[in-house]
Design a protein around this motif. Structure first.
Motif, PDB file in Angstrom:
ATOM      1  N   VAL A  85      44.615 101.888  45.679  1.00 34.28           N
ATOM      2  CA  VAL A  85      44.732 103.181  46.337  1.00 34.28           C
ATOM      3  C   VAL A  85      45.785 103.022  47.422  1.00 34.28           C
ATOM      4  O   VAL A  85      45.720 102.095  48.233  1.00 34.28           O
ATOM      5  N   PHE A 107      46.260 107.397  43.659  1.00 30.99           N
ATOM      6  CA  PHE A 107      45.106 106.732  43.066  1.00 30.99           C
ATOM      7  C   PHE A 107      45.547 106.043  41.777  1.00 30.99           C
ATOM      8  O   PHE A 107      46.068 106.698  40.862  1.00 30.99           O
ATOM      9  N   HIS A 131      35.688 109.625  41.706  1.00 31.15           N
ATOM     10  CA  HIS A 131      35.700 110.620  42.777  1.00 31.15           C
ATOM     11  C   HIS A 131      36.053 109.984  44.124  1.00 31.15           C
ATOM     12  O   HIS A 131      35.987 108.754  44.288  1.00 31.15           O
ATOM     13  N   TYR A 132      36.410 110.848  45.076  1.00 31.95           N
ATOM     14  CA  TYR A 132      36.705 110.405  46.433  1.00 31.95           C
ATOM     15  C   TYR A 132      36.218 111.470  47.412  1.00 31.95           C
ATOM     16  O   TYR A 132      35.894 112.607  47.026  1.00 31.95           O
ATOM     17  N   TRP A 168      37.076 112.719  51.708  1.00 35.13           N
ATOM     18  CA  TRP A 168      37.592 112.564  53.063  1.00 35.13           C
ATOM     19  C   TRP A 168      36.587 113.183  54.038  1.00 35.13           C
ATOM     20  O   TRP A 168      36.095 114.291  53.797  1.00 35.13           O
ATOM     21  N   ILE A 221      39.207 112.279  41.116  1.00 39.44           N
ATOM     22  CA  ILE A 221      40.512 111.634  41.027  1.00 39.44           C
ATOM     23  C   ILE A 221      41.214 112.257  39.831  1.00 39.44           C
ATOM     24  O   ILE A 221      40.651 112.324  38.741  1.00 39.44           O
ATOM     25  N   SER A 270      45.474 115.496  49.070  1.00 42.84           N
ATOM     26  CA  SER A 270      44.194 114.973  48.581  1.00 42.84           C
ATOM     27  C   SER A 270      43.030 115.667  49.288  1.00 42.84           C
ATOM     28  O   SER A 270      41.890 115.645  48.806  1.00 42.84           O
ATOM     29  N   LEU A 307      38.293 107.682  54.212  1.00 41.93           N
ATOM     30  CA  LEU A 307      38.410 107.946  52.779  1.00 41.93           C
ATOM     31  C   LEU A 307      37.477 107.005  52.040  1.00 41.93           C
ATOM     32  O   LEU A 307      37.599 105.775  52.153  1.00 41.93           O
ATOM     33  N   GLU A 308      36.557 107.583  51.257  1.00 36.84           N
ATOM     34  CA  GLU A 308      35.607 106.802  50.474  1.00 36.84           C
ATOM     35  C   GLU A 308      35.788 107.102  48.988  1.00 36.84           C
ATOM     36  O   GLU A 308      36.236 108.187  48.615  1.00 36.84           O
ATOM     37  N   LEU A 309      35.421 106.144  48.156  1.00 33.27           N
ATOM     38  CA  LEU A 309      35.456 106.310  46.708  1.00 33.27           C
ATOM     39  C   LEU A 309      34.040 106.307  46.153  1.00 33.27           C
ATOM     40  O   LEU A 309      33.133 105.682  46.722  1.00 33.27           O
TER      41      LEU A 309
END
Length: 746
Positions: free
Chosen positions: A367, A409, A420-421, A423, A482, A510, A534-536
């Motif tokens: 990323v 990504f 998925h992500y 913010w 994503i 994003s 930012l997490e996935l």
């Protein structure tokens, strides 16, 4: 005049053949043609002086019917393996009965289907990595090259002897390897099998090398998709072939070459003296590439003969004009005995040709957090080591408005189940950027879309939105998809491709951090430092531990906007942490593993203030009409003052005094801040009012009285990454004043 021919077939064709009769005049021009039905054909000859001379029967290719724009020639008869009966035209006869067409001839008229498919790509370097990007909507021309067995009989005797001489020398002294050829298809292995079947030579398969080659003339050659030259010596060649090649008879040499065509093909690219004889290329198909650069069609070829020898060239629409962008020499780029259904890769290097789609997956799962908007890259946002300036740009600017992080990504994320992500943001300080005020986390929830182009069968073009989120499948979590590698292909559509050109901001964001709406839209109380993360997430909605999953977080190393050059990146942090890691850019769990990317932004959406006050001289303040008087031009001062204010000093100002029609006589500009406290001689007080005593003599110059205009503009520094936020600027109402001497005392 109507000519009628009756002619049968030797043997019995298993299927009904499509046969056409062609009549040519003495100069080799086609006079007329007609289909052959039930062993008979009737041909109408015009009475225009053209005397019929030669008659042919042939079966035209299903992909190249009789009626076509290009005139049919005697060369076409040769290519179609036409049969020419013994026949002479008699102007007193109309009916002719001919001997049957030999079985050895009509068997060549059985046609088979051959699937031709491949991809057009553009080799490019992106981020220091080599990629082969698909070229969409290119036009691929597929041509069938003249067969060698048709060419060799037409070559002059001296050329036949030279081919023999060169071939014997090259077989005796193996040729060095070719320069940097493209990947397969190579026909070398097929050549080995062919020669092995005939017991012609013992050859070895050779790997492709990337070293330059120089033959006698020092000419460099291209070798895609030419077969590699065989590694053999004259002692490996059977006696019959050796005897034929060394014969004094040109006819025997010619026949030996015809019997061993596979031996010649590898050397065609090395013999420039033979190139003028090559090649005629008949177009058999034209196909447009799809959204992935692919093309796929079927052509016909004679079942009894070899597989087609195919050549490809490519056009691309540049400025609305179909332009040739790939047309290498036929002699070095023919796919000999093309294996039907095999993949052909065409590499277009013309810089005018754009590619479509995203880069191929980089090794591993990555990323890259690139920019805020289009102009502020991650290295330009000051980090924790900057202290009070953390979250400002390197130029000292705060952020405001809609803030859109740009994130790349890697494709390997989706294939590994990371789909998925999210913010999120929370407040860290009050407006001063120092006083701590840590708030709760809030997920960004504004809709994010990507547009894709959809082309229907009737050429209708539409650009449709593809929602990334919030994904309703994870209600309440505010997760975003994503973007998939390939856009949807809806029923009725023939192609689709991603279309970032539709809206640059929508298709590159994003997420949308709407900083101007913080704290109910109150810019005074909403200002301060904010932490973003930012997490996935996996396809089941579970949070991804980036360290455990092997996801690499990268940031660019250069400033934005990036422009046309290469953009390099660097790793944010390792797991476990190492010296030099950007620890303030990651969030770790209790075990030290990375779970999120972290970013701090200083937000300020406050508007500027600008006001100009009345001038006073020697205790006289300008009246409502703007007039004021001075006592002595050489000793009097004009007291000038104005307010240039931003609540948190994120602004610059520009102040001028212009005289009559002469222009600016006095100017001051600089940062709206308490340090320095004086700008251009103007002292700033706690209320951000700037003042100065300007000598009247400096203002008047040679005049004894004059009119003046004061102007003030205050520029906010806040940026959204695309531009500074001009709507936060302030312009003071211009003020005019006039200086005149006091009247003499009475």
């Amino acid at each position: 005049m109507l000519l009628k021919f009756t002619c049968g077939f030797e043997g019995k064709p298993e299927t009904e053949l499509t046969v056409v009769a062609y009549v040519f005049d003495q100069r080799g021009a086609l006079i007329a043609s007609a289909p052959f039905k039930k062993n008979q054909v009737q041909i109408e000859i015009k009475d225009d002086g053209q005397r019929p001379s030669r008659l042919f029967f042939a079966s035209p290719s299903p992909s190249a019917p009789v009626s076509r724009d290009k005139p049919i020639t005697l060369n076409d008869m040769e290519r179609l393996r036409a049969y020419e009966p013994m026949w002479s035209f008699d102007p007193k006869r109309n009916d002719y009965e001919l001997l049957p067409i030999p079985e050895i001839n009509w068997k060549w008229w059985l046609w088979c289907l051959c699937r031709v498919r491949g991809t057009v790509v553009r080799p490019v370097d992106i981020g220091g990595e080599h990629h082969e990007m698909p070229v969409c909507h290119a036009r691929v021309h597929v041509c069938e090259v003249d067969r060698l067995y048709l060419l060799i009989p037409r070559l002059p005797d001296d050329i036949i002897r030279r081919i023999r001489d060169e071939l014997l020398e090259l077989i005796e002294i193996p040729i060095p390897r070719p320069p940097e050829p493209d990947p397969p298809p190579f026909r070398f292995n097929a050549a080995i099998r062919d020669l092995s079947a005939r017991n012609v030579a013992k050859m070895q398969t050779a790997a492709i090398a990337s070293q330059a080659i120089s033959l006698k003339a020092g000419a460099q050659v291209m070798l895609n998709p030419q077969p590699l030259p065989p590694k053999a010596t004259l002692s490996d060649v059977p006696f019959a072939m050796k005897s034929g090649l060394t014969s004094a008879s040109v006819n025997i040499i010619r026949q030996t070459l015809l019997d061993n065509l596979v031996l010649i093909r590898p050397y065609l690219c090395y013999w420039p003296w033979l190139w003028p004889y090559f090649y005629r290329c008949d177009e058999v198909a034209v196909i447009d590439t799809d959204s992935q650069g692919r093309f796929d069609t079927t052509i016909w070829y004679l079942c009894t003969g070899d597989h087609p020898d195919l050549y490809f060239w490519v056009e691309y629409s540049i400025g609305g004009v179909w332009t040739t962008v790939y047309h290498p020499p036929i002699r070095c780029n023919t796919h000999w005995d093309y294996a039907c259904g095999s993949e052909v890769t065409i590499r277009v290097t013309d810089p005018r040709v754009p590619w479509c789609g995203d880069p191929n997956p980089l090794p591993g799962k990555q990323v890259a957090v690139m920019l805020i908007g289009n102009g502020v890259s991650m290295p330009e946002i000051q980090r924790a080591s900057a202290g009070v300036n953390e979250g400002l740009t390197s130029a000292g600017e705060p952020f405001g408005g809609s803030l859109e992080p740009h994130v790349w990504f890697g494709d390997a994320l989706i294939t590994s189940g990371i789909t998925h992500y999210r913010w999120s943001y929370r407040r860290l300080t009050l407006a001063d950027g120092v006083t701590a005020s840590v708030g709760a986390w809030h997920a960004m929830d504004k809709d994010v879309v990507r547009h894709y182009a959809e082309v229907l069968a009737d050429s209708t073009l539409a650009f449709k939105p593809y929602p990334l989120g919030p994904d309703p499948a994870f209600s309440g979590q505010n997760l975003f998809k994503i973007r998939p590698v390939i856009p949807p292909l809806n029923p009725g559509a023939v192609s689709s491709s991603w279309a970032p050109e539709v809206d640059a901001r929508e298709n590159t964001a994003s997420a949308f951090f709407l900083s101007h709406l913080l704290d109910g839209g109150n810019p005074a109380t909403g200002a301060g430092k904010y932490e973003l993360k930012l997490e996935l997430f996996k396809s089941d909605g579970s949070l991804v531990n980036l360290s455990t999953e092997g996801v690499l977080l990268k940031v660019p190393t250069g400033a934005g906007p990036f422009g046309p050059g290469t953009v390099t990146t660097e790793l944010v942090a390792h797991s476990p942490a190492l010296p030099g890691d950007m620890e303030d850019r990651v969030i770790r769990d209790g075990t030290g593993k990375i779970v999120a990317f972290r970013l701090v932004l200083r937000v300020d959406n406050n508007r500027c203030e600008a006001e100009i006050y009345r001038v006073s001289v020697d205790g006289h303040t300008a009246d409502d009409c703007g007039f004021t008087q001075y006592h002595d031009k050489t000793s009097s001062d004009a007291y000038v003052s104005f307010k240039a204010r931003h609540p948190n000093n994120f602004a610059t100002f520009s102040f001028t005094i212009a005289r009559g029609s002469v222009g600016v006589m006095e100017t001051a500009s600089g940062s709206v801040s308490s340090n320095p406290s004086t700008v251009g001689g103007y002292a700033r007080d706690a209320a951000s009012v700037y003042s100065n005593n300007v000598p009247v003599a400096d203002l008047l110059g040679t005049c004894s009285k004059a009119a003046f205009a004061e102007n003030l503009h205050v520029d906010a520094l806040a940026t959204d990454g695309w531009s500074t936020l001009d709507y936060l600027d302030a312009d003071a109402v211009p003020v005019a004043f006039a200086l005149e001497p006091e009247p003499p005392a009475k």
